[in-house]
Design an enzyme around this catalytic site. Structure first.
Site, short mmCIF file in Angstrom:
data_model
loop_
_atom_site.label_atom_id
_atom_site.label_comp_id
_atom_site.label_asym_id
_atom_site.label_seq_id
_atom_site.Cartn_x
_atom_site.Cartn_y
_atom_site.Cartn_z
CE LYS A 19 5.78 2.41 4.44
NZ LYS A 19 5.89 2.64 3.45
CB SER A 38 -1.56 -1.27 4.64
OG SER A 38 -1.92 -1.00 5.42
CG LEU A 39 3.42 -1.96 7.56
CD1 LEU A 39 4.75 -1.79 6.75
CD2 LEU A 39 3.79 -3.20 7.75
NE ARG A 54 -2.90 -3.28 0.46
CZ ARG A 54 -3.19 -2.30 0.67
NH1 ARG A 54 -3.63 -1.78 0.34
NH2 ARG A 54 -3.95 -2.44 1.62
CB CYS A 71 21.12 35.71 -23.91
SG CYS A 71 19.97 35.70 -21.71
CE LYS A 90 8.90 -6.44 7.34
NZ LYS A 90 9.26 -6.69 5.44
CG ASP A 128 -0.11 13.00 1.31
OD1 ASP A 128 -1.15 13.74 0.21
OD2 ASP A 128 0.80 11.96 0.03
CB ALA A 129 3.13 15.33 6.22
CD GLU A 130 -0.54 19.77 6.87
OE1 GLU A 130 -0.28 21.05 7.35
OE2 GLU A 130 -0.87 19.95 6.25
S1 IVH Z 1 5.89 -5.45 4.36
C1 IVH Z 1 2.71 -7.64 6.64
N1 IVH Z 1 8.63 -4.17 3.77
O1 IVH Z 1 4.97 -0.63 2.58
C2 IVH Z 1 4.00 -6.84 5.42
N2 IVH Z 1 6.43 -3.27 2.92
O2 IVH Z 1 2.65 0.85 4.04
C3 IVH Z 1 3.55 -5.91 5.17
N3 IVH Z 1 6.80 -1.07 1.47
O3 IVH Z 1 1.96 -1.18 1.02
C4 IVH Z 1 4.62 -5.04 4.07
N4 IVH Z 1 8.82 -1.79 1.75
O4 IVH Z 1 4.39 -1.88 -0.49
C5 IVH Z 1 7.04 -4.46 3.62
N5 IVH Z 1 10.67 -3.41 3.28
C6 IVH Z 1 8.87 -3.14 2.70
C7 IVH Z 1 8.65 -2.08 2.18
C8 IVH Z 1 6.65 -2.84 2.68
C9 IVH Z 1 7.80 -0.27 1.49
C10 IVH Z 1 5.35 -0.88 1.50
C11 IVH Z 1 4.64 -2.07 1.53
C12 IVH Z 1 3.00 -1.70 2.12
C13 IVH Z 1 2.86 -0.50 2.45
C14 IVH Z 1 2.95 -0.37 4.08
#
Ligand code: IVH
Length: 751
Positions: free
Chosen positions: A116, A82-83, A137, A435, A294, A33-35
């Protein structure tokens, strides 16, 4: 346009699309996954800098979907985004620079940093303060309806505000959060699996996802899931300027908020924090796979907008890879103290999140076969938190034909005994308690820190003492003499003196600690405490187990004629199997039963005839039930565990071992907790919510005054003590009309 860049983008698209196909269609990835993340990241950067390179077939244009065929669908009121990812401080700096370029001159950003969480997203909709839908989601626009399932998750408020002094609920509020298992809860789920001889779950995130998407919410209800809320997706009537206030607002509403979030004035402050998080993450109660950063100002985030499916105003900082691929060189057979055989991979050493890994767990031979792992394969290994690395699976695409199947061993490599596989179990076991490897592992465990904690007695010392024939079982440790140890190589006066001193100290350990050190299947710290609350000495436990065993034998003898008939009808087979296992299948039903004989006749109807001595059978069962009652009525001790405990203590070898320890002066008596009063005698309490002191202290307070504390509210509960952010237990208490107390009320009661 630079031709090299165009070519690189095309190559990345092709490679990534190929890996997506292998992963999703063939279920046969050839990179980690990381690659994959790294390639994806490179392509996205390229496309961000040169938007003309962004093609419709680019994987960056895909919105992931995990929709299930079986569940109804919910359309989200706004896209569930997502991010983007950042892998280094430089990536973060570039992210900020890009954003600043899009804003008016002179703009500065402050930020919120959050862990996260490695779980799955849920979207909760509250109308007039009441939870009406919960959805996954899904593909970002439409998700699976998991409302009934989410209602079973205690950290999700069914209505908001959860407590009277929270802000008034808006007409509509849609929030987003993450569903996951806390590490300790996942461990518990696995301990229960093991106690029931079922396979362990390997991956917490997948197990959480599977638990949430059950069609039957009663199954979800049995899984201790947790939810944290971190975002408002949409609302009518909520106006908040920034992220930090949003978190406060959500907390005041009674949502479970990630307690480790932090507000920083600049990105440099955040970058400075990154190294501490890599070590800190192992101490968190949940798994995280990075940090989310954020921009605090919500208006600025709105202005920055979205790129693809990611908001520009937030990004995820991913920790370095925890997965790697390497070659499987050999499979070594490990035998544990219970005799359980664990195949362990010897690997071509590979550097993974800061350490060189050359061994990894392969769990069991069933899994090796299921995953089709072969000797010589390239395998993907994963390391998360402090757990032992494990093999996720083979990279079948990298095979060259020289790989060979892995054959499970037939006999124990240490004792030579034929390995056995108990019915329904996935593991093989060495059946011989003598054993040498099992003895070594038991002794190693017995003296270890979490057990009897004998300082100066590490695995090497244990090995040396066994090899010199100075110890052959746990009890021998308490008979060790200085002169014989001094004869061993590497043992000087001071060392021996210290060792003997620690052994002497260990003789006085509390009974519950000794119990938890004996390696009885399923008996760890929690269960041993429960046992010593009920049994005041080791001899009590031995006597009870012996009586139960005897009564069970008598019972089986009496019902023997009934269980021989060859049966095909399911109800007959069921009745026979109940008779075969009276301690597990019958006694627990009759602990508080009056008129056992009538009830038993009903249960055994399919195999009874006019000649059956049902009264005699009922009488024997009654005796068995009464004798086992002190064990069967311990809350938190299921019948299988009771079975293990009884078998262990009824075993002559174990009795001799304990008596031998007792003769050496090892404490075998439970400490009597002095009761402060009996003012709460006979009263049953349940504690929920956050108190001013740890909950264990409140429990101790209740017990010191003669009360009992249990985990769930029922009609037998007398009082529910409610703290801040109480869970559904408080709701249940009001439904059942159980008296609710505050912490102060409780303290007043015992004054
Ligand atoms: S914010 C626009 N905050 O990470 C806001 N996401 O790779 C988007 N996730 O699908 C999400 N911890 O399921 C946010 N503290 C956190 C999070 C978080 C985990 C997950 C989330 C998202 C994924 C993105």
């Amino acid at each position: 346009m630079d031709e090299a860049l165009t070519a690189r983008a095309a190559q990345l698209r092709e490679e990534l699309n190929h890996h997506i196909y292998r992963y999703n269609v063939l279920n046969d990835p050839i990179i980690t996954d990381a690659e994959y993340d790294r390639l994806f990241h490179e392509l996205r950067e390229l496309e961000q800098d040169h938007p003309e390179l962004r093609m419709p077939d680019s994987p960056t244009q895909r919105v992931g979907s995990d929709l299930s065929d079986d569940l109804p669908k919910v359309t989200h009121p706004a896209p569930i985004l997502s991010l983007s990812n950042a892998f280094s401080p430089e990536d973060l700096q570039r992210w900020e620079e890009r954003n600043l370029k899009l804003m008016a001159q002179g703009t500065t950003f402050d930020y919120v940093l959050e862990p996260k969480l490695d779980g799955l997203s849920v979207v909760l909709t509250y109308i007039d303060g009441v939870l009406v839908t919960a959805a996954t989601r899904g593909n970002g626009e439409v998700g699976d309806d998991v409302t009934a399932n989410i209602r079973t998750v205690k950290t999700v408020p069914l209505s908001i505000p959860s407590h009277a002094d929270g802000p008034e609920a808006p007409p509509r509020l849609v929030v987003r959060g993450e569903v996951l298992f806390l590490k300790e809860d996942f461990e518990r789920v696995n301990a229960e699996q093991e106690a029931a001889d079922l396979p362990r779950y390997v991956n917490a995130r997948n197990t959480a996802s599977g638990s949430l998407k059950q069609k039957d919410s009663r199954i979800t209800a049995q899984r201790p899931l947790t939810t944290y809320i971190y975002d408002i997706v949409d609302s009518d009537g909520v106006m908040l300027d920034n992220e930090w206030d949003t978190l406060d607002y959500l907390r005041d509403m009674g949502f479970n908020i990630i307690p480790h979030s932090q507000h920083y004035p600049t990105l440099s402050d955040i970058i400075q924090q990154l190294p501490t998080w890599e070590s800190r993450k192992n101490q968190l109660p949940f798994e995280i796979d990075g940090l989310v950063i954020k921009i605090n100002d919500i208006a600025a985030r709105r202005e920055l907008g979205i790129s693809g499916k990611d908001p520009r105003g937030a990004t995820a900082f991913k920790f370095p890879a925890e997965e790697a691929t390497t070659k499987l060189l050999d499979v070594v057979v490990n035998v544990g103290r219970t005799g359980k055989v664990t195949p362990t991979a010897s690997l071509d050493p590979v550097f993974l999140s800061g350490v060189t890994v050359s061994n990894a767990s392969l769990h069991n031979y069933d899994l090796i076969q299921q995953l089709d792992i072969r000797m010589g394969d390239q395998v993907i290994i994963k390391r998360s938190g402090e757990v032992i690395p494990y093999v996720i699976g083979p990279v079948t695409g990298a095979r060259n034909g020289t790989e060979t199947p892995i054959i499970p061993p037939e006999s124990c490599p240490f004792s030579g005994d034929v390995l056995v596989r108990p019915e329904g179990a996935v593991d093989l076991f060495c059946p011989n308690p003598r054993c040498e490897e099992r003895v070594f592992r038991s002794l190693e465990f017995f003296v270890s820190r979490g057990a009897m904690d004998i300082d100066g007695m590490g695995p090497e010392t244990v090995k040396a003492l066994i090899d010199a024939d100075l110890i052959t079982d746990e009890a021998d440790i308490f008979y060790l003499q200085a002169d014989s140890i001094l004869e061993l190589e590497g043992f000087a006066d001071k060392k021996v003196e210290n060792l003997l001193k620690s052994i002497e100290t260990a003789k006085g350990r509390p009974l519950s600690q000794l119990l938890a050190s004996l390696g009885i299947d399923g008996v760890g710290g929690v269960v041993s405490n429960l046992l010593t609350e009920r049994f005041h000495s080791m001899q009590d436990l031995i006597d009870t187990a012996k009586s139960i065993k005897q009564l069970e034998t008598d019972f089986l003898q009496l019902v023997d004629p009934l269980t021989h008939a060859k049966a095909t009808a399911a109800d007959v087979i069921r009745a026979q199997s109940r008779l075969h296992n009276p301690l597990i299948e019958l006694a627990p039903r009759y602990v508080d039963a009056s008129d056992l004989s009538t009830k038993l006749s009903r249960l055994l109807k399919p195999i009874l005839d006019a000649n059956t001595p049902i009264d005699a059978i009922a009488e024997k069962l009654q005796k068995l039930t009464e004798t086992a009652k002190p064990l069967l009525t311990i809350e938190g001790l299921g019948p299988i565990l009771v079975r293990n405990v009884v078998n262990w203590f009824a075993d002559d070898y174990h009795q001799d071992l304990l008596h031998k320890m007792e003769r050496a002066g090892v404490n075998m008596i439970a400490e009597q907790v002095e009761k402060e009063s009996t003012s709460l005698e006979g009263k049953k309490f349940v504690i929920t919510g956050t108190m001013s002191v740890p909950r264990g202290d409140i429990k101790a307070l209740i017990e010191a005054h003669g009360g009992k504390v249990s985990g769930s509210v029922s009609k037998n509960t007398d009082y529910v003590v409610v703290g801040d952010s109480p869970g559904s237990k408080a709701d249940k208490a009001s439904q059942l009309g159980v008296t609710i107390l505050s912490e102060d009320d409780l303290r007043a009661m015992v004054k």
